[in-house]
Design a protein around this motif. Structure first.
Motif, PDB file in Angstrom:
ATOM      1  N   ARG A 104       0.829  -1.208   0.000  1.00 37.18           N
ATOM      2  CA  ARG A 104       0.000   0.000   0.000  1.00 37.18           C
ATOM      3  C   ARG A 104       0.858   1.251   0.000  1.00 37.18           C
ATOM      4  O   ARG A 104       0.589   2.206  -0.743  1.00 37.18           O
ATOM      5  CB  ARG A 104      -0.902  -0.013   1.226  1.00 37.18           C
ATOM      6  CG  ARG A 104      -1.701   1.249   1.430  1.00 37.18           C
ATOM      7  CD  ARG A 104      -2.250   1.356   2.836  1.00 37.18           C
ATOM      8  NE  ARG A 104      -2.905   0.134   3.226  1.00 37.18           N
ATOM      9  CZ  ARG A 104      -2.495  -0.624   4.240  1.00 37.18           C
ATOM     10  NH1 ARG A 104      -1.424  -0.296   4.926  1.00 37.18           N
ATOM     11  NH2 ARG A 104      -3.166  -1.712   4.560  1.00 37.18           N
ATOM     12  N   MET A 138      -4.211  -7.566   4.043  1.00 38.47           N
ATOM     13  CA  MET A 138      -4.883  -6.303   3.730  1.00 38.47           C
ATOM     14  C   MET A 138      -5.720  -6.443   2.457  1.00 38.47           C
ATOM     15  O   MET A 138      -5.430  -7.275   1.598  1.00 38.47           O
ATOM     16  CB  MET A 138      -3.853  -5.202   3.550  1.00 38.47           C
ATOM     17  CG  MET A 138      -3.070  -4.879   4.810  1.00 38.47           C
ATOM     18  SD  MET A 138      -4.075  -4.065   6.071  1.00 38.47           S
ATOM     19  CE  MET A 138      -3.676  -5.065   7.495  1.00 38.47           C
ATOM     20  N   ASP A 188      -7.119  -3.276   0.861  1.00 41.87           N
ATOM     21  CA  ASP A 188      -7.143  -2.041   0.069  1.00 41.87           C
ATOM     22  C   ASP A 188      -6.114  -2.058  -1.050  1.00 41.87           C
ATOM     23  O   ASP A 188      -6.365  -1.580  -2.161  1.00 41.87           O
ATOM     24  CB  ASP A 188      -6.968  -0.810   0.950  1.00 41.87           C
ATOM     25  CG  ASP A 188      -5.683  -0.806   1.767  1.00 41.87           C
ATOM     26  OD1 ASP A 188      -5.051  -1.875   1.915  1.00 41.87           O
ATOM     27  OD2 ASP A 188      -5.310   0.271   2.283  1.00 41.87           O
ATOM     28  N   GLN A 202      -7.116  -2.108   5.853  1.00 42.73           N
ATOM     29  CA  GLN A 202      -6.725  -1.006   4.980  1.00 42.73           C
ATOM     30  C   GLN A 202      -5.701  -0.142   5.704  1.00 42.73           C
ATOM     31  O   GLN A 202      -5.101  -0.593   6.676  1.00 42.73           O
ATOM     32  CB  GLN A 202      -7.942  -0.218   4.486  1.00 42.73           C
ATOM     33  CG  GLN A 202      -8.967   0.162   5.535  1.00 42.73           C
ATOM     34  CD  GLN A 202      -8.693   1.480   6.225  1.00 42.73           C
ATOM     35  OE1 GLN A 202      -8.052   1.467   7.248  1.00 42.73           O
ATOM     36  NE2 GLN A 202      -9.191   2.594   5.701  1.00 42.73           N
ATOM     37  N   TRP A 203      -5.452   1.074   5.219  1.00 40.00           N
ATOM     38  CA  TRP A 203      -4.291   1.824   5.705  1.00 40.00           C
ATOM     39  C   TRP A 203      -4.367   2.130   7.197  1.00 40.00           C
ATOM     40  O   TRP A 203      -3.334   2.265   7.858  1.00 40.00           O
ATOM     41  CB  TRP A 203      -4.103   3.116   4.904  1.00 40.00           C
ATOM     42  CG  TRP A 203      -4.920   4.286   5.340  1.00 40.00           C
ATOM     43  CD1 TRP A 203      -6.148   4.653   4.880  1.00 40.00           C
ATOM     44  CD2 TRP A 203      -4.543   5.266   6.321  1.00 40.00           C
ATOM     45  NE1 TRP A 203      -6.573   5.790   5.522  1.00 40.00           N
ATOM     46  CE2 TRP A 203      -5.603   6.194   6.400  1.00 40.00           C
ATOM     47  CE3 TRP A 203      -3.427   5.453   7.124  1.00 40.00           C
ATOM     48  CZ2 TRP A 203      -5.592   7.288   7.258  1.00 40.00           C
ATOM     49  CZ3 TRP A 203      -3.398   6.540   7.991  1.00 40.00           C
ATOM     50  CH2 TRP A 203      -4.472   7.447   8.057  1.00 40.00           C
ATOM     51  N   ASP A 232      -4.284   0.537   9.853  1.00 40.05           N
ATOM     52  CA  ASP A 232      -4.079  -0.866  10.206  1.00 40.05           C
ATOM     53  C   ASP A 232      -3.682  -1.103  11.655  1.00 40.05           C
ATOM     54  O   ASP A 232      -2.941  -2.033  11.963  1.00 40.05           O
ATOM     55  CB  ASP A 232      -3.060  -1.512   9.265  1.00 40.05           C
ATOM     56  CG  ASP A 232      -1.739  -0.766   9.211  1.00 40.05           C
ATOM     57  OD1 ASP A 232      -1.626   0.292   9.842  1.00 40.05           O
ATOM     58  OD2 ASP A 232      -0.825  -1.248   8.524  1.00 40.05           O
ATOM     59  N   VAL A 235     -12.203   1.501   0.632  1.00 41.22           N
ATOM     60  CA  VAL A 235     -12.120   0.353  -0.275  1.00 41.22           C
ATOM     61  C   VAL A 235     -13.368   0.270  -1.141  1.00 41.22           C
ATOM     62  O   VAL A 235     -13.295   0.152  -2.373  1.00 41.22           O
ATOM     63  CB  VAL A 235     -11.926  -0.948   0.522  1.00 41.22           C
ATOM     64  CG1 VAL A 235     -12.006  -2.161  -0.409  1.00 41.22           C
ATOM     65  CG2 VAL A 235     -10.588  -0.937   1.255  1.00 41.22           C
TER      66      VAL A 235
END
Length: 690
Positions: free
Chosen positions: A254, A320, A322, A402-403, A405, A419
């Motif tokens: 990511r 993950m 995303d 996702q980010w 996290d 997402v």
């Protein structure tokens, strides 16, 4: 263990030659050398040839010495017992590149530095020499695998920690020579002036990476910001980009994709392709993007603990979601944007050795198609039946996807806004655009052509239906009460926030949906993704950009940046989890500000927006850049917190507070994106009559 002992016993003789070598190399200025102090951490970076290292000296009452190496994401660290009084380090000699050999004649690469601390004594507490992930674990929770334990070897004025890697390969070394003071019973005692002066020698035997030079990285559009250029150079290699130092000196999917996308206007083509190539090389057979890789000793121990073959082969985490949907949009933006058609075709035909096919290399085009095929398969259920239960969910058994996290990142939700509302439709549109451009023709199967032909229509359904499921609205009276109460709890003024509401309801996109499809009421910065990758209507831009641009805690704006989360409308229990000490709480992440700025610039470039909408965007842009420029010194950091004192917000380095859950990286890949994301230019004055 005996092999390690041989290396220790030979250490004195080996270093005599190494010191001479360091002095010879010191005559040459390293290709990269810089330093910065952030909060309690004094940081110094150096890169030259096979050496790349980040020295961190921790000030305060819990001093430590730590050196992180991009080679193998390895590191050495020494923690000292707490001090009665806070102490401060001074770097007398910046790190110099150093090459030496271990007791078996094998090369190690590292640094030689000299530092002084104004402490009366330093009592040895714990050393960890291994993969940075184990140093990270020790720093956070005080644990590391017993396999990597290393005892101090003390002789005269020297403290030496050294050992082979657990499989017998060249390992790690940390040596302290006491130049001022003395050693007694595992304690370094200050000299008559109350100071301790140390020579620090640190090295790793893991395989060096091949650095991309600044000239290879950036084009003429890049800003002249030296701090960001230095950080990007330290983190950029032909093999991959590193996420951040010291804590993440390795590949993160990511981080690579978002950084490449935001930096794209300032990057040379070979740098963009290095980033995309690193992501493609780590796809699994299904086409999922790898989140993080585990290297060297971490991989060895992880494989052994799970009774798996593989030895030192990298472990890859696909937890993950995303990043799976980011690859297509970022690749399409490059292949259909800055890259010429010829360059795009050349890149797609380039053979890449991937995790998906360990038996041989495959063209990048085949790998990209594999990812887009996975995307289409995953999102087809919602396109057929657009209800919340068919949205893309984080993986079962996980709280992250996702980010954001950390476990509280999306408020314990299951379906992330970014997402589903942004990246899924953007990935489908990327598949459609690349198909129409003909760039994927050599790599598509007949079945792919049928599936990709429906991608555009599927994107339309997702764009029309998914965002509405995340809309949250708090009535005006209730919003005012909650904002005022929360402002009192966190010690900030409520009046500016209440005035900005204008007596209206507070409408925004929730950070996620929970397991029952209900919105998680946290105002958040992920609207920036929609600005950069989406096509919001004028009405939506006014509503949602306006919501974020309000003063905190009605929105996200503060004097020291755009916060990434605001829990004012959530329960008190949730508010307690989203504090300014939480990793994804009411804090500022540098790259999220850059994302918002780049997104605003993209939307303002549109020709179809009415004046009222443009005014809202311009107002948000002005406030955002004022905050960004007010915190220019922290831009290359990962994130920062704040305190409200004397009527204004002040930056507090993340990790400086005793309650902070972790500490920020001094060099963070996606915080360098201001090399491409730059303030809007002032309009050129008219040459006509006044």
């Amino acid at each position: 263990m005996r092999g390690s002992m041989r290396m220790v016993l030979a250490g004195g003789l080996l270093f005599a030659g190494a010191a001479a070598m360091a002095q010879q190399r010191a005559a040459k200025t390293p290709e990269l050398a810089y330093g910065l102090t952030e909060g309690q951490n004094l940081n110094a970076f150096v890169r030259e040839g096979k050496v790349a290292a980040h020295l961190l000296l921790r000030n305060g009452s819990d001093p430590r010495i730590l050196v992180a190496f991009p080679a193998g994401n390895s590191g050495v660290g020494l923690w000292f017992q707490p001090l009665a009084k806070a102490a401060t380090w001074r770097l007398d000699q910046a790190p110099r590149p150093l090459s030496l050999v271990d007791g078996k004649g094998r090369p190690l690469h590292g640094i030689d530095a000299i530092a002084t601390i104004d402490a009366p004594r330093l009592a040895l507490k714990q050393a960890v020499l291994s993969n940075v992930r184990f140093l990270r674990d020790y720093q956070a929770v005080g644990r590391f695998p017993t396999e990597v334990a290393t005892e101090a070897q003390i002789s005269g004025n020297r403290i030496l920690y050294a050992r082979d890697r657990v499989d017998g390969a060249p390992g790690y070394r940390l040596e302290l020579q006491v130049l001022g003071g003395r050693i007694a019973n595992n304690v370094v005692i200050a000299d008559a002036n109350g100071r301790i002066r140390l020579r620090i020698i640190a090295a790793t035997g893991d395989t060096p990476l091949t650095g991309l030079t600044k000239a290879e990285l950036l084009n003429a559009n890049a800003a002249k910001d030296p701090a960001a250029r230095n950080a990007l150079a330290f983190l950029s290699y032909r093999e991959k980009f590193l996420a951040g130092s010291w804590r993440f000196d390795t590949y993160f999917g990511r981080d690579t994709l978002m950084s490449v996308r935001l930096l794209m206007p300032a990057l040379r083509g070979e740098a963009v392709e290095a980033g995309l190539g690193a992501v493609l090389a780590r796809l699994n057979p299904q086409g999922e993007v790898a989140h993080e890789e585990g290297l060297s000793e971490f991989a060895l121990i992880d494989h052994a603990q799970h009774h798996q073959p593989g030895g030192a082969a990298a472990t890859l985490d696909y937890g993950m979601i995303d990043d799976d949907y980011m690859l297509g949009p970022v690749a399409a933006d490059y292949l259909l944007g800055p890259a010429t058609r010829s360059a795009a075709q050349t890149f797609l035909s380039k053979k890449i050795q991937s995790e998906a096919n360990p038996g041989g290399a495959e063209p990048a085009g085949i790998l990209l198609v594999r990812n887009l095929r996975y995307v289409i398969d995953q999102v087809r259920p919602f396109a057929r039946d657009p209800r919340w239960s068919n949205l893309v969910e984080i993986h079962k058994g996980r709280m992250t996807g996702q980010w954001r996290d950390s476990e509280e990142g999306i408020g314990r939700g299951r379906y992330p806004y970014d997402v589903n509302a942004v990246f899924v439709p953007a990935a489908l549109e990327a598949a459609d655009k690349l198909l129409r451009a003909g760039l994927l023709d050599p790599y598509l199967t007949p079945a792919d052509r049928v599936a990709f032909a429906h991608a555009g229509a599927m994107a339309g359904i997702w764009r029309a239906q998914a965002p509405a499921l995340f809309v949250a609205e708090t009535p005006a009276a209730e919003a005012a009460v909650q904002v005022k109460a929360y402002a009192g709890r966190v010690g900030v003024p409520a009046a500016p926030a209440l005035a900005a509401l204008h007596g209206q309801a507070l409408r925004y996109h929730a950070i996620s949906l929970d397991a029952e499809g209900k919105t998680v009421p946290i105002i958040n910065s992920d609207e920036g993704f929609e600005l950069l990758f989406g096509h919001p209507s004028a009405a939506d831009l006014q509503t949602y950009v306006g919501a974020l641009g309000r003063p905190f805690p009605a929105g996200l704006m503060t004097d020291i940046g755009l916060l990434v989360a605001n829990p004012a409308l959530a329960s008190r229990e949730v508010q307690d989890r989203f504090t300014p000490a939480a990793y994804h709480g009411a804090v500022v992440w540098s790259w999220q500000q850059a994302l918002f700025a780049a997104g605003l610039e993209r939307q303002l470039a549109r020709k179809d927006l009415p004046p009222a909408t443009r005014a809202v965007l311009r107002d948000a842009q002005t406030k955002l850049w004022r905050a960004i420029q007010a915190t220019r010194a922290t831009q290359s950091s990962e994130l920062w917190s704040w305190a409200f004192e004397n009527g204004r917000y002040h930056v507090v380095p993340f990790g400086a507070g005793k309650q902070d859950v972790d500490e920020s990286n001094a060099a963070q890949l996606w915080s360098t994106v201001y090399l491409a994301v730059q303030p809007p230019r002032a309009p050129t004055p008219s040459k006509g009559k006044r």
